[in-house]
Each structure stands twice: as C-alpha cells, then as structure tokens.
Scaffold this motif. Structure first.
Motif, PDB file in Angstrom:
ATOM      1  N   PRO A   1     -10.051   8.324  96.408  1.00  0.00           N
ATOM      2  CA  PRO A   1      -8.789   7.637  96.691  1.00  0.00           C
ATOM      3  C   PRO A   1      -7.592   8.578  96.784  1.00  0.00           C
ATOM      4  CG  PRO A   1      -9.250   7.537  94.355  1.00  0.00           C
ATOM      5  CD  PRO A   1     -10.430   8.238  94.980  1.00  0.00           C
TER       6      PRO A   1
ATOM      7  N   HIS B   1     -11.043   0.242  98.147  1.00  0.00           N
ATOM      8  CA  HIS B   1     -11.540   1.328  97.305  1.00  0.00           C
ATOM      9  C   HIS B   1     -12.895   0.973  96.702  1.00  0.00           C
ATOM     10  CE1 HIS B   1      -7.057   2.222  96.837  1.00  0.00           C
ATOM     11  NE2 HIS B   1      -7.556   3.297  97.402  1.00  0.00           N
TER      12      HIS B   1
ATOM     13  N   TYR C   1      -7.584   3.771  88.493  1.00  0.00           N
ATOM     14  CA  TYR C   1      -8.762   3.812  89.376  1.00  0.00           C
ATOM     15  C   TYR C   1     -10.033   3.988  88.549  1.00  0.00           C
ATOM     16  CZ  TYR C   1     -12.056   5.576  92.895  1.00  0.00           C
ATOM     17  OH  TYR C   1     -13.171   5.768  93.689  1.00  0.00           O
TER      18      TYR C   1
END
Length: 497
Positions: free
Chosen positions: A34, A44, A110
């Motif tokens: 990402p 993602h 993330y």
C-alpha cells in the motif's frame, strides 16, 4: 512436493503456464503493497488475501518462499502522475503532521486490518524511504545505459529509445504509437521529451516536505523506481513471481519491466500475477460515488451502504469464493450469503477437530463413500493447482463437509472409510480451511468455557424436564449467535447460519 503440476496464469504471456521456479525449491515473490496515506479499504484487501493464499499454498507444496511486500511511503503522486503533490505529504499538510507520522499511522492501521484478515506477514516488508541509495544507484545505471535523461534536476526514462530494443507495453498490451497519439496535444509542454516518458527522480520544490540529496540535487524517487530497487535487492534481478492488482498493470508494472530491462538486461519476474478489481453494488468503488468502504467500516457496519457489520473472516471467505482474476462485486446480499457459507465451514472445522478414529469391526468398508472422499480431495487440490482456483476448491470442501457432518450425526461411521481414508478426510479438511485458505474461528476464547457451562445447565434442565429453563438457555445462546444441537447421544452447539 506434491505430484500435482501447479499452473499459473502469466499476465505477460496471457496464458496458464506450468510453474517452474528459477531455483527450486526456493521461490521469490514480490507484491506491491500500500501507499500509506489513508485507512485500508477493499482495494487493499483483495491483493493481500490473494497473495497470502498464493504464499500459503506454495508453502504447503513444500516450496521455500521469500515473500516481499513493500510499503510506499514517498514518491507516489496524486493521480499516479509525474506532477503534483506526494499523496503522503498532502495528507500531512491537511492534518498538520510530519509525513513520517502519517506513514507510520497508516502503516500501523494497515497491519492491524491485515492481521484481522489473518494474512501472514511477508518475509520482508521494505519501505521506499529506507532504500533511497539503492534507487539513486538505479537511476545512475539507467543513465549510463543511455535510456534516461536529466532536465533541471529531474531524471526521466526515455521510453522511445528503450522501445527501439524492447517493447514498451508488452505486459499491458498497450501500443506505444497509440499512447503517443493520445498525448500528442500535450507535446512541447513540461520538461519531458515525450509525454510517455516517466520520472525516475523528481526535483523537489522548496516547499516539498520529503527530499534527499542526489547527484542531480535535492529530490525524491519516482513511484515506479521504488519497486525495482526493493525487489532486485531482496529477490535478485530476475525472480519468480510479481503480483499486484490489475490497476497496477499500467503504468506501474509496465514501467518496472522497462526499468529492469534497462539496468539489468532482463525482465524482473518470470510470472506476473494480477488480481481483478472489486465493485460495490455493480459500480467501481470511488469516494465521489459515495461507495468508498474502508475495512474498518465493513467490520463495524458503520458505512451507510451496509445493512450490518461483516466480520474479517466473512470478508476473507467472500473473496475466496471468487477466482482472483474475476471481478468481485460487494453487496449486502452477497456478503450475507458468504457469512452463512463461512459459518458452515467453521462449524465443520469444529466437528472435524472433535472426531477421532475408532476401530469398528462391525462396520464394513463402503467403497462408494471412499471413492467420493478421495475424488473430492483430488479435485480440491486440482482446483488449487489450476491457477489457485479457491472458488472451486471451496466447492469440493463442501463435499467433504457433508461426509464430516454424516460422521458426526452417526449416519456414517469412521469404519465405513477405513482408518487411512478417514484420517485423510479429516486432515485434508482442516489443512485446507486453516492452512491454505487461512480461515479461522472468530469466537473469543473466553466464550468457549461459557458455552460449555450453558450446555451443561441445558442438559440438566432437560433431564429435569424444566422446559422453561431449557428455552431460556437456548434463547441466551441464540442471542450470542449459537444454536443448540440436540442429538441422540450428546448435546452440542454450532454457529447460527
């Protein structure tokens, strides 16, 4: 390694090819990670789950995989262009933070969301800002090859000169002449010789937040250059698999191939894999359309388009029910169906782990049942060997699940299969669910003991014919998402599907 021949659809050749690693049993796999300037979203999640499954299956087959997935924390400009603001720097200005604060914050979130999706951490996760010297060295090497030029402190790749020897566009199928025609109205604008040229290094304006010293002055690397530098450092100049979303095929991956050929005189990767895109209710996801959904919004049900929350494993399961090269449409109806399917699989996983083989001399082997089990196992592996077709593999797992449920209810006995086939049935189901597909039981561990206590009380109330108490306990379990299973010789629970 298994006797099955794994085939991978290679975007470069546009066909399925037998997988033959460059230096078996070692496999090098690079996947574009990402750009960390916002919360992780569905776009993602799909490549993360796709290549996590590839990683898992290659490991299962006995390969020794080095999986590299980068973090882009500089150089990715708005609109994926060579002009404009850096995405992270722009976010930093809006939030009045240092760019590295933004990068760290969204790298952390993330990782949190990838952990919830049960993806295995890559072997190496390099950051673009940690590899500036390597990127400068690459620019110098491409300049020495005569395939780049410097203008006012910026360095650009000369696509037309490169195309004299190598074909620019061979991955994506783009034709350079058509690309040139499409940008003809821009000729003469800017500092590029041709608008199809792309930046290897960009001069930083005085107000630019992230910049490094270089032979061409203060600047920052081009987005495409980062992946070439990091993949070649950790996997070599020519490695096995390069993966990413289909949206990266052009220009990002096309530029990577050009850079690799320019400085290393060979394609970076032998096999190129691309997962297809996702849509929301049939539309492409986009902030302007109001259907941009982050993973946290999915997990909490907080987005206006969602009728409920969907757990991380429901999302992972849903993604696996489609082939990675197929478009995947997210809708409440599809996600609710996936939720039921996931719960069926996990109910089966619980049962499979409870079942133990016992010899039963009174039960004769059932050749038809044995044949069905062995066929389903073979077909599940064939599906995975056919370009990681998880959708078909899951269908064959449900055939195995029918046998497991029949064993649990007593319709079938382990002796019907014989010890070897019975053990193969149970172990294959568990390995596919947990190790290959990466699905897991999401129930908090603390609830297991509570459920067992409630079931004990349920059994006592039933024996005492205290049916009001029986109904209360059944209702309490249902409120928690579980149903009571009354069987001849036992009382158990399952997830409510």
């Amino acid at each position: 390694m298994r006797e099955h021949q794994l085939k991978i659809h290679n975007t470069l050749s546009r066909k399925k090819e037998s997988f033959e690693p460059i230096k078996a049993p070692f496999v090098g796999m690079y996947v574009c990670g990402p750009t960390v300037y916002g919360d992780a979203h569905l776009g993602h999640a799909r490549p993360a789950v796709t290549f996590d499954t590839v990683y898992r299956y290659l490991n299962h087959l006995g390969y020794k995989v080095r999986y590299v997935r980068n973090i882009t924390d500089v150089g990715h400009l708005t609109g994926d262009a060579d002009e404009g603001e850096d995405k992270i720097a722009k976010k930093a200005k809006l939030e009045q933070l240092e760019p590295m604060e933004v990068a760290q914050q969204y790298t952390d979130t993330y990782h949190r969301d990838m952990d919830l999706l049960n993806t295995i951490k890559p072997s190496i996760e390099p950051r673009a800002t940690g590899h500036i010297p390597e990127q400068i060295a690459l620019v110098q090497a491409i300049l020495e090859e005569g395939l780049a030029y410097e203008v006012n402190g910026s360095v650009y790749f000369d696509v037309l000169k490169y195309n004299e020897k190598e074909r620019y566009g061979k991955l994506s199928g783009r034709v350079l002449e058509e690309l040139m025609a499409g940008t003809r109205d821009l000729d003469g604008q800017g500092e590029k010789r041709n608008q199809v040229d792309f930046a290897l290094w960009k001069k930083a304006a005085p107000e630019h937040l992230m910049k490094w010293d270089s032979p061409w002055g203060l600047g920052f690397p081009g987005w495409h250059l980062e992946c070439t530098a990091m993949s070649s450092k950790y996997l070599g100049k020519h490695f096995d698999i390069h993966g990413g979303g289909m949206d990266l095929m052009f220009p990002h991956h096309e530029c990577e191939i050009a850079q690799g050929n320019a400085c290393n005189h060979q394609d970076p990767a032998k096999y190129w894999m691309h997962n297809n895109m996702i849509t929301i209710n049939g539309q492409k996801m986009g902030k302007s359309l109001g259907n941009f959904i982050t993973l946290q919004e999915l997990f909490t049900g907080s987005h206006q388009l969602l009728e409920q929350a969907y757990s991380p494993m429901t999302i992972r399961y849903f993604m696996l029910t489609a082939h990675y090269r197929s478009t995947l449409d997210f809708s409440n109806e599809a996600l609710k169906a996936a939720q039921k399917g996931y719960k069926k699989i996990i109910n089966g996983l619980r049962i499979a782990k409870k079942l133990e083989y016992f010899a039963d001399v009174d039960v004769a082997l059932d050749e038809e049942q044995i044949k069905q089990v062995e066929s389903s196992i073979q077909q599940a592996y064939r599906a995975m060997d056919d370009d990681f077709n998880t959708a078909q593999a899951i269908g064959h797992l449900f055939n195995l699940l029918k046998k497991i449920n029949s064993l649990y209810t007593g319709q079938l006995k382990p002796g019907h299969f014989g010890e070897e086939v019975f053990q193969k049935l149970i172990s294959t189901f568990i390995v596919f669910v947990e190790k290959i597909l990466g699905l897991k039981d999401e129930k908090p561990e603390t609830q297991e003991a509570l459920i067992e206590v409630l079931l004990q009380l349920y059994g006592e109330a039933k024996t005492a014919r205290n049916y009001n108490r029986v109904d209360e306990i059944r209702a309490a379990l249902k409120e928690m998402g579980y149903v009571v299973k009354d069987m001849k010789d036992k009382i158990d629970w399952a997830y409510e599907e």
